[in-house]
Design an enzyme around this catalytic site. Structure first.
Site, PDB file in Angstrom:
ATOM      1  N   LYS A  13      -6.230  -4.504   4.506  1.00 31.16           N
ATOM      2  CA  LYS A  13      -5.941  -3.370   5.331  1.00 31.16           C
ATOM      3  C   LYS A  13      -7.168  -2.367   5.399  1.00 31.16           C
ATOM      4  CE  LYS A  13      -2.704  -1.568   2.657  1.00 31.16           C
ATOM      5  NZ  LYS A  13      -2.448  -2.648   1.807  1.00 31.16           N
ATOM      6  N   ARG A  88       4.449   4.485   3.021  1.00 28.07           N
ATOM      7  CA  ARG A  88       4.718   3.295   2.130  1.00 28.07           C
ATOM      8  C   ARG A  88       5.960   3.160   1.622  1.00 28.07           C
ATOM      9  NH1 ARG A  88      -0.907   2.924  -0.345  1.00 28.07           N
ATOM     10  NH2 ARG A  88      -1.010   0.753  -1.662  1.00 28.07           N
ATOM     11  N   ARG A 127     -11.672  -7.893  -5.499  1.00 26.90           N
ATOM     12  CA  ARG A 127     -12.490  -6.853  -4.962  1.00 26.90           C
ATOM     13  C   ARG A 127     -13.383  -6.148  -5.629  1.00 26.90           C
ATOM     14  NH1 ARG A 127      -8.330  -3.504  -1.828  1.00 26.90           N
ATOM     15  NH2 ARG A 127      -6.972  -3.715  -3.792  1.00 26.90           N
ATOM     16  N   ARG A 160     -11.889  -1.654  -8.943  1.00 29.51           N
ATOM     17  CA  ARG A 160     -10.728  -0.654  -9.522  1.00 29.51           C
ATOM     18  C   ARG A 160      -9.864  -1.051 -10.712  1.00 29.51           C
ATOM     19  NH1 ARG A 160      -7.692  -0.302  -3.442  1.00 29.51           N
ATOM     20  NH2 ARG A 160      -5.882  -0.318  -4.855  1.00 29.51           N
ATOM     21  N   ARG A 171       2.250  -4.295  -8.243  1.00 29.23           N
ATOM     22  CA  ARG A 171       2.151  -3.541  -6.882  1.00 29.23           C
ATOM     23  C   ARG A 171       2.959  -4.443  -5.687  1.00 29.23           C
ATOM     24  NH1 ARG A 171      -4.074  -3.090  -6.974  1.00 29.23           N
ATOM     25  NH2 ARG A 171      -3.942  -2.805  -4.764  1.00 29.23           N
TER      26      ARG A 171
HETATM   27  P1  ADP Z   1      -6.110  -3.641   1.185  1.00 32.77           P
HETATM   28  O1  ADP Z   1      -6.730  -2.345   1.750  1.00 32.77           O
HETATM   29  O2  ADP Z   1      -5.085  -4.224   2.083  1.00 32.77           O
HETATM   30  O3  ADP Z   1      -5.630  -3.616  -0.151  1.00 32.77           O
HETATM   31  P2  ADP Z   1      -8.887  -4.843   1.308  1.00 32.77           P
HETATM   32  O4  ADP Z   1      -9.209  -4.558   2.485  1.00 32.77           O
HETATM   33  O5  ADP Z   1      -9.395  -3.916   0.310  1.00 32.77           O
HETATM   34  O6  ADP Z   1      -7.249  -4.756   1.313  1.00 32.77           O
HETATM   35  O7  ADP Z   1      -8.984  -6.323   0.879  1.00 32.77           O
HETATM   36  C1  ADP Z   1      -8.833  -6.782  -0.172  1.00 32.77           C
HETATM   37  C2  ADP Z   1     -10.000  -7.614  -0.697  1.00 32.77           C
HETATM   38  O8  ADP Z   1      -9.911  -8.907   0.057  1.00 32.77           O
HETATM   39  C3  ADP Z   1     -11.371  -7.056  -0.360  1.00 32.77           C
HETATM   40  O9  ADP Z   1     -12.308  -7.797  -1.598  1.00 32.77           O
HETATM   41  C4  ADP Z   1     -11.790  -7.735   0.815  1.00 32.77           C
HETATM   42  O10 ADP Z   1     -12.995  -7.866   0.915  1.00 32.77           O
HETATM   43  C5  ADP Z   1     -10.967  -8.993   0.851  1.00 32.77           C
HETATM   44  N1  ADP Z   1     -10.554  -9.479   2.287  1.00 32.77           N
HETATM   45  C6  ADP Z   1     -10.149  -8.658   3.176  1.00 32.77           C
HETATM   46  N2  ADP Z   1      -9.873  -9.247   4.315  1.00 32.77           N
HETATM   47  C7  ADP Z   1     -10.133 -10.669   3.957  1.00 32.77           C
HETATM   48  C8  ADP Z   1     -10.140 -11.812   4.636  1.00 32.77           C
HETATM   49  N3  ADP Z   1      -9.536 -11.937   6.154  1.00 32.77           N
HETATM   50  N4  ADP Z   1     -10.423 -12.895   4.065  1.00 32.77           N
HETATM   51  C9  ADP Z   1     -10.877 -13.028   2.828  1.00 32.77           C
HETATM   52  N5  ADP Z   1     -10.996 -11.835   2.398  1.00 32.77           N
HETATM   53  C10 ADP Z   1     -10.685 -10.627   2.711  1.00 32.77           C
HETATM   54  P1  AMP Z   2      -4.068   1.615  -1.950  1.00 34.58           P
HETATM   55  O1  AMP Z   2      -5.742   2.233  -2.110  1.00 34.58           O
HETATM   56  O2  AMP Z   2      -3.896   1.985  -0.544  1.00 34.58           O
HETATM   57  O3  AMP Z   2      -3.997   0.198  -2.405  1.00 34.58           O
HETATM   58  O4  AMP Z   2      -3.460   2.474  -3.042  1.00 34.58           O
HETATM   59  C1  AMP Z   2      -3.624   2.309  -4.466  1.00 34.58           C
HETATM   60  C2  AMP Z   2      -2.566   3.321  -5.113  1.00 34.58           C
HETATM   61  O5  AMP Z   2      -2.626   4.593  -4.496  1.00 34.58           O
HETATM   62  C3  AMP Z   2      -1.223   2.603  -4.871  1.00 34.58           C
HETATM   63  O6  AMP Z   2      -0.959   1.514  -5.558  1.00 34.58           O
HETATM   64  C4  AMP Z   2      -0.253   3.969  -5.117  1.00 34.58           C
HETATM   65  O7  AMP Z   2      -0.183   4.162  -6.628  1.00 34.58           O
HETATM   66  C5  AMP Z   2      -1.045   5.082  -4.470  1.00 34.58           C
HETATM   67  N1  AMP Z   2      -0.819   5.325  -3.248  1.00 34.58           N
HETATM   68  C6  AMP Z   2      -1.757   5.238  -2.149  1.00 34.58           C
HETATM   69  N2  AMP Z   2      -0.950   5.475  -1.038  1.00 34.58           N
HETATM   70  C7  AMP Z   2       0.159   5.772  -1.414  1.00 34.58           C
HETATM   71  C8  AMP Z   2       1.726   6.379  -0.568  1.00 34.58           C
HETATM   72  N3  AMP Z   2       1.648   6.404   0.895  1.00 34.58           N
HETATM   73  N4  AMP Z   2       2.662   6.478  -1.216  1.00 34.58           N
HETATM   74  C9  AMP Z   2       2.677   6.502  -2.756  1.00 34.58           C
HETATM   75  N5  AMP Z   2       1.532   6.014  -3.499  1.00 34.58           N
HETATM   76  C10 AMP Z   2       0.399   5.636  -2.722  1.00 34.58           C
END
Ligand code: ADP
Ligand code: AMP
Length: 214
Positions: A13, A88, A127, A160, A171
Site C-alpha cells: 500500500k 481499518r 522491509r 520497523r 497483524r
Molecule cells: P504496506 O504499506 O501495505 O504495509 P509496503 O508498501 O510498505 O506495504 O510494502 C511492504 C514491503 O514489500 C516493502 O519492503 C516494499 O518495498 C515491498 N514491496 C511492495 N510492493 C511490492 C511488490 N509488488 N513486489 C515485491 N515487493 C514489494
Molecule cells: P501501517 O503503517 O499501516 O502498517 O500501520 C502500523 C500500525 O499502526 C498498525 O499495525 C496499527 O497498530 C496502527 N494503525 C495504523 N493505522 C491504523 C488505523 N487506521 N486503525 C488502527 N490502528 C492503526
C-alpha cells in the site's frame, strides 16, 4: 481525486501510495506514518499508540478517527487525498463517510491490493525504511543501491519494530478479522478497484493508473 488504499499488512500500500500521490499531486495520509512520527517525537499519542502497535493490534478507533478528521480539514486536502492504512474497521469507514458527507465530499475510488499470506510475510520482514525521509525499500525485491543507505537522501535504513514474523502474523490475523470486511463494504458502494498485488511494483502501478484514468 479522493482515494483510499486498502490491503493486508505488507501488501504494498505505502509503496503504491507514494507513486500515486506523486503522479496526482495529492497528500499521502498514512495513519501508520502519523503514529510512527508521534512515537519518534515522544508525544502522549505516540506512547499510547506504541503499546498497541508493538503487539500487532489496532490502535483504538477513537484515537485514529479524530486524527484523520483533523487532517482532512487541512488546506492541502482541498483538491484530494490518498488515505493509506485508514479506514481499518467498519466503524472507522462509517466515521469517514460521515465526515466526508458533512464536508459535502465523496470518495472516488478504493484501491484494494490483494496478496496471499506467504508473500505478505516475506515482504514485511524484508522491509526497510529510511529514518530520514521515510522511503520504503525491500532487502530482496526493492533493494537500495548501498545496503542500509537511502538512495534519495543517504539516510539510515531501519527495520520497523512490528516487522518481526510473530507480529506480522498477528497483524494479518487482525486484518482478516477487522479490516477485510471493508472489501465488501466498499464493493457494495461500487467504489472497489481490485488489484492483483503479486506482480512487480511497476506493473501494479501501471494497472492502478490505467483504472483510475478509465
Ligand atoms: P504496506 O504499506 O501495505 O504495509 P509496503 O508498501 O510498505 O506495504 O510494502 C511492504 C514491503 O514489500 C516493502 O519492503 C516494499 O518495498 C515491498 N514491496 C511492495 N510492493 C511490492 C511488490 N509488488 N513486489 C515485491 N515487493 C514489494
Ligand atoms: P501501517 O503503517 O499501516 O502498517 O500501520 C502500523 C500500525 O499502526 C498498525 O499495525 C496499527 O497498530 C496502527 N494503525 C495504523 N493505522 C491504523 C488505523 N487506521 N486503525 C488502527 N490502528 C492503526
Amino acid at each position: 481525486m479522493r482515494l483510499v488504499i486498502l490491503g493486508p499488512p505488507g501488501a504494498g500500500k505505502g509503496t503504491q501510495a507514494s507513486a500515486i500521490v506523486k503522479k496526482y499531486n495529492i497528500p499521502h495520509i498514512s495513519t501508520g506514518d502519523i503514529f510512527r512520527a508521534n512515537i519518534k517525537a515522544g508525544t502522549e499519542l505516540g506512547k499510547k499508540a506504541k503499546t498497541y502497535m508493538d503487539k500487532g493490534l489496532l490502535v483504538p478507533d477513537e484515537l485514529v478517527v479524530s486524527i484523520v478528521k483533523d487532517r482532512l480539514t487541512e488546506e492541502d486536502c482541498k483538491d484530494g487525498f490518498l488515505l493509506d492504512g485508514f479506514p481499518r474497521t467498519v466503524n472507522q469507514a462509517e466515521a469517514l463517510d460521515k465526515e466526508l458527507n458533512e464536508m459535502g465530499l465523496k470518495l472516488d475510488r478504493v484501491i484494494n491490493i490483494d496478496v496471499e499470506k506467504d508473500i505478505l510475510i516475506e515482504r514485511a520482514i524484508g522491509r526497510r525504511i529510511c529514518r530520514n525521509c521515510g522511503a520504503t525499500y525491500h532487502i530482496k525485491f526493492n533493494p537500495p543501491q548501498r545496503e542500509g543507505v537511502c538512495d534519495n537522501c543517504k539516510g539510515e535504513l531501519f527495520q520497523r519494530d512490528d516487522d518481526k514474523v510473530e507480529t506480522v502474523e498477528k497483524r494479518i490475523e487482525v486484518y482478516i478479522e477487522e479490516t477485510k470486511p471493508l472489501i465488501d463494504y466498499y464493493m457494495k458502494k461500487g467504489l472497489l478497484l481490485n488489484i492483483d498485488g503479486s506482480k512487480s511494483i511497476d506493473a501494479i502501478f501501471e494497472e492502478i493508473v490505467n483504472h483510475l484514468e478509465k
